[in-house]
Design a protein around this motif. Structure first.
Motif, mmCIF file in Angstrom:
data_model
loop_
_atom_site.group_PDB
_atom_site.id
_atom_site.type_symbol
_atom_site.label_atom_id
_atom_site.label_comp_id
_atom_site.label_asym_id
_atom_site.label_seq_id
_atom_site.Cartn_x
_atom_site.Cartn_y
_atom_site.Cartn_z
ATOM 1 N N ALA A 1 1.014 -1.369 -0.074
ATOM 2 C CA ALA A 1 -0.212 0.087 0.094
ATOM 3 C C ALA A 1 0.649 1.283 -0.234
ATOM 4 O O ALA A 1 0.612 2.073 -0.820
ATOM 5 N N VAL A 2 1.826 0.880 0.330
ATOM 6 C CA VAL A 2 3.071 2.122 0.828
ATOM 7 C C VAL A 2 3.389 2.445 -0.356
ATOM 8 O O VAL A 2 3.150 3.955 -1.178
ATOM 9 N N ASN A 3 3.701 1.392 -1.163
ATOM 10 C CA ASN A 3 4.674 1.760 -2.866
ATOM 11 C C ASN A 3 2.978 2.026 -3.554
ATOM 12 O O ASN A 3 3.392 3.121 -4.430
ATOM 13 N N PHE A 4 2.246 1.872 -3.777
ATOM 14 C CA PHE A 4 0.984 2.398 -4.078
ATOM 15 C C PHE A 4 0.995 3.026 -3.989
ATOM 16 O O PHE A 4 1.203 4.003 -5.365
ATOM 17 N N ALA B 1 6.570 -2.886 -8.416
ATOM 18 C CA ALA B 1 5.713 -3.133 -9.538
ATOM 19 C C ALA B 1 4.376 -2.531 -8.715
ATOM 20 O O ALA B 1 3.250 -2.005 -9.560
ATOM 21 N N TRP B 2 4.266 -2.670 -7.501
ATOM 22 C CA TRP B 2 3.007 -1.279 -6.956
ATOM 23 C C TRP B 2 3.116 -0.195 -6.755
ATOM 24 O O TRP B 2 1.901 0.441 -7.359
ATOM 25 N N SER B 3 4.501 0.371 -7.153
ATOM 26 C CA SER B 3 4.395 1.409 -7.952
ATOM 27 C C SER B 3 3.851 1.934 -9.334
ATOM 28 O O SER B 3 3.924 2.666 -9.343
ATOM 29 N N ASN B 4 4.218 0.606 -9.638
ATOM 30 C CA ASN B 4 3.743 1.440 -11.355
ATOM 31 C C ASN B 4 1.889 1.152 -10.876
ATOM 32 O O ASN B 4 1.467 1.924 -12.237
ATOM 33 N N ALA B 5 1.429 0.380 -10.369
ATOM 34 C CA ALA B 5 0.205 0.330 -10.626
ATOM 35 C C ALA B 5 -0.311 1.128 -9.904
ATOM 36 O O ALA B 5 -1.485 1.687 -10.128
ATOM 37 N N ALA C 1 3.281 -1.989 -18.388
ATOM 38 C CA ALA C 1 4.165 -2.620 -19.020
ATOM 39 C C ALA C 1 4.871 -3.383 -18.024
ATOM 40 O O ALA C 1 5.573 -3.953 -17.757
ATOM 41 N N MET C 2 5.592 -1.892 -16.984
ATOM 42 C CA MET C 2 5.944 -1.713 -16.169
ATOM 43 C C MET C 2 5.953 -2.594 -14.828
ATOM 44 O O MET C 2 6.752 -2.860 -14.689
ATOM 45 N N ILE C 3 4.555 -2.782 -14.376
ATOM 46 C CA ILE C 3 4.594 -3.940 -13.770
ATOM 47 C C ILE C 3 5.070 -5.043 -14.158
ATOM 48 O O ILE C 3 5.287 -5.635 -12.514
ATOM 49 N N GLU D 1 6.492 2.982 -24.793
ATOM 50 C CA GLU D 1 6.003 3.359 -23.708
ATOM 51 C C GLU D 1 5.756 1.539 -23.668
ATOM 52 O O GLU D 1 6.785 1.561 -21.903
ATOM 53 N N ILE D 2 6.365 0.672 -23.885
ATOM 54 C CA ILE D 2 6.587 -0.627 -24.039
ATOM 55 C C ILE D 2 8.043 -0.443 -23.021
ATOM 56 O O ILE D 2 8.300 -0.700 -22.806
ATOM 57 N N LEU D 3 8.703 0.323 -24.731
ATOM 58 C CA LEU D 3 9.912 -0.173 -24.663
ATOM 59 C C LEU D 3 10.306 1.078 -23.108
ATOM 60 O O LEU D 3 11.295 0.682 -23.153
ATOM 61 N N ASP D 4 10.285 1.797 -23.258
ATOM 62 C CA ASP D 4 9.962 2.517 -22.070
ATOM 63 C C ASP D 4 10.450 1.900 -20.989
ATOM 64 O O ASP D 4 11.106 1.864 -19.954
ATOM 65 N N ALA D 5 8.915 1.261 -20.662
ATOM 66 C CA ALA D 5 9.066 0.585 -19.481
ATOM 67 C C ALA D 5 10.060 -0.996 -19.475
ATOM 68 O O ALA D 5 10.616 -1.053 -18.426
#
Length: 396
Positions: free
Chosen positions: A9-12, A135-139, A258-260, A306-310
Motif C-alpha cells: 500500500a505504501v509503494n502504491f 510493481a506496486w509503484s507502477n500500479a 508494462a512496467m508492472i 512506452e513499452i520500450l520505456d517500461a
C-alpha cells in the motif's frame, strides 16, 4: 516483522507523490502557464539541478540518522508542500521555490525506502522485493494516470494536482500503519564495530563511478523523451483533436502497465543472473526507443514507445538500489552511495530536458528524438566495461 500488505500500500500510493507532477509537469506549464518549450526545459533543468545537489546528502542523512520510515514520511510531506507552493503561486519565483522544496523531499524518499526494504528482507532478497515494490509503484502510477485521464475533460491540466493531493493523504495514512523495521537502522551493511568508509576510500571505488556515469548517459537520453512526447502532443494537439493532458495520461498508463510485469520479472532475474546483465540490456533498448519516437508521430506509436520505456527505464529502476548496495556493502555508506549514484544520474536527467528543448529549436522534432538516442550508446559501452570488472561477483 515485515508486513507485505502495508508495504504494498505504501509503494502504491507513494509512487505518485514521489514523482511530484512527473511527466504531467511540462504539460501543466504549457497549458496552465502558456510557457514555451525552451523555458519549460530550462525550469525543469533547474529543478533537476536542485535535486542532484541534495541526493547525496539525503542518502548520508539516512545512513547516519536511521529511522528510514520516518524519513519517508518527512520527504513525502515536503514534496506535497513543494507542489502546492508551485501551483498556488503560479509566478516564476513560486515555481522555483516549489521545485527546491520538492527536491529536498525526493532526496530523502528514495534512499529511505531502499533502506527500509533492506531492513525488512535483507540484502539477499533485496532485488526481488525491490521488483515487487516497483510493481506496486507502477500500479499506483497507472491508477493515478487513469484517474487523470477520466477527469482531464472536466478539470484539464489541474486534474493531476487533485490526484496528487489524494495520493499524498493516503501515503501518510499507510506509512502510519506500516510497522517500523526492527534492529539497527543506521550504517546498513557495516560490520559490528566497524568504521564507515572515508572520503579517500570512496573516491577509489571505480565500479561505483562507472555505474553512476552509465546511468548519467542513460538518463541524458531517456529523461526528456516522455516530456518531449507531451510537448509534441500539446504542439500538434489540434491535428489530433485531443488535448495533451489526456494523451499524456494514456502514455503513462501504457508505460506503467508494462512496467508492472517488467518490475516483477527484473527483480527475479536480478537474483538469478545478476544485476549488470540487466543493466546492459536496458541500455541497449533506449536507442531503439528513440528511433521509434522520432518516426512514429501518430498517437498509436505511443504504445511501442512506452513499452520500450517500461523495458528499459523500468529495469533500471529495479536494479539501481540493489546494484548500489552490492558495490558499497560493508562500507557503512550504502545509502550515501545510492544518493551519489542518484546525483550523477540526475545530472543526465536534468540536462536531458535542456538538451531536448535545444534540439527541438535547432533540428526539429524528429532529430531531437534521434539526438536523444546517442548518449545511451555510451551508457551501453560503460555497462559492458562494468560487467568485465565485476564478473564473478554477486552483481554479475
Amino acid at each position: 516483522m515485515f508486513d507485505p500488505a502495508s508495504s504494498a500500500a505504501v509503494n502504491f500510493f507513494l509512487a505518485d507523490v514521489a514523482g511530484g507532477l512527473g511527466p504531467f509537469l511540462p504539460t501543466w506549464f504549457a497549458e496552465a502557464l502558456h510557457w514555451s518549450p525552451e523555458r519549460i526545459g530550462l525550469i525543469m533543468t533547474l529543478g533537476g539541478v536542485f535535486g542532484l545537489l541534495l541526493n547525496t546528502p539525503g542518502g548520508a542523512l539516512v545512513d547516519r540518522f536511521g529511522r528510514p520510515k520516518r524519513l519517508v514520511m518527512a520527504g513525502s510531506s515536503l514534496i506535497l508542500l513543494g507542489v502546492a507552493t508551485m501551483v498556488i503561486g503560479h509566478a516564476l519565483p513560486y515555481v522555483i521555490a516549489g521545485e527546491m522544496i520538492q527536491a529536498m523531499g525526493a532526496a530523502v524518499v528514495g534512499p529511505a525506502m531502499a533502506a527500509t526494504t533492506i531492513l525488512y528482507v535483507g540484502k539477499r532478497h533485496f532485488p526481488s522485493q525491490q521488483g515487487r515494490n516497483s510493481a506496486w509503484s507502477n500500479a499506483g502510477n497507472v491508477s493515478a494516470a487513469i484517474l487523470i485521464f477520466l477527469g482531464a475533460r472536466h478539470y484539464g491540466a489541474n486534474m493531476p494536482l487533485l490526484v496528487l493531493a489524494g495520493m499524498a493523504a493516503l501515503t501518510l495514512i499507510t506509512l502510519v500503519i506500516l510497522k517500523a523495521p526492527t534492529g539497527a537502522s543506521s550504517r546498513i551493511g557495516l560490520a559490528s564495530g566497524g568504521e564507515p568508509m572515508g572520503f579517500r576510500d570512496f573516491v577509489r571505488q571505480r565500479p561505483v563511478f562507472i555505474f553512476a556515469v552509465t546511468l548519467l548517459f542513460f538518463n541524458l537520453g531517456n529523461g526528456a523523451m516522455l516530456p518531449l512526447l507531451g510537448l509534441r502532443l500539446a504542439h500538434f494537439g489540434g491535428a489530433h483533436g485531443n488535448d495533451a493532458t489526456r494523451w499524456m495520461s494514456l502514455c503513462v498508463i501504457v508505460s506503467q502497465f508494462a512496467m508492472i510485469g517488467v518490475a516483477i520479472g527484473a527483480g527475479r532475474l536480478a537474483e538469478q543472473i545478476g544485476r549488470v546483465p540487466l543493466l546492459i540490456g536496458a541500455c541497449a533498448l533506449l536507442p531503439v526507443r528513440a528511433v521509434v519516437a522520432a518516426f512514429g508521430i501518430a498517437p498509436i506509436w505511443l504504445i511501442p514507445v512506452e513499452i520500450l520505456d517500461a523495458a528499459g527505464a523500468g529495469t533500471i529502476g529495479v536494479i539501481t538500489p540493489p546494484l548500489a548496495a552490492d558495490l558499497s556493502w560493508g562500507s557503512g555508506r550504502t545509502q550515501t552511495i545510492l544518493g551519489f549514484v542518484m546525483t550523477v544520474q540526475g545530472i543526465g536527467a536534468a540536462f536531458s530536458n535542456a538538451l531536448g528543448g535545444a534540439l527541438i529549436g535547432w533540428l526539429g522534432w524528429k532529430f531531437a528524438f534521434l539526438g536523444l538516442g546517442v548518449p545511451p550508446l555510451s551508457a551501453l559501452a560503460l555497462a559492458l566495461w562494468l560487467r568485465s570488472m565485476t564478473r564473478g561477483h554477486s552483481t554479475d
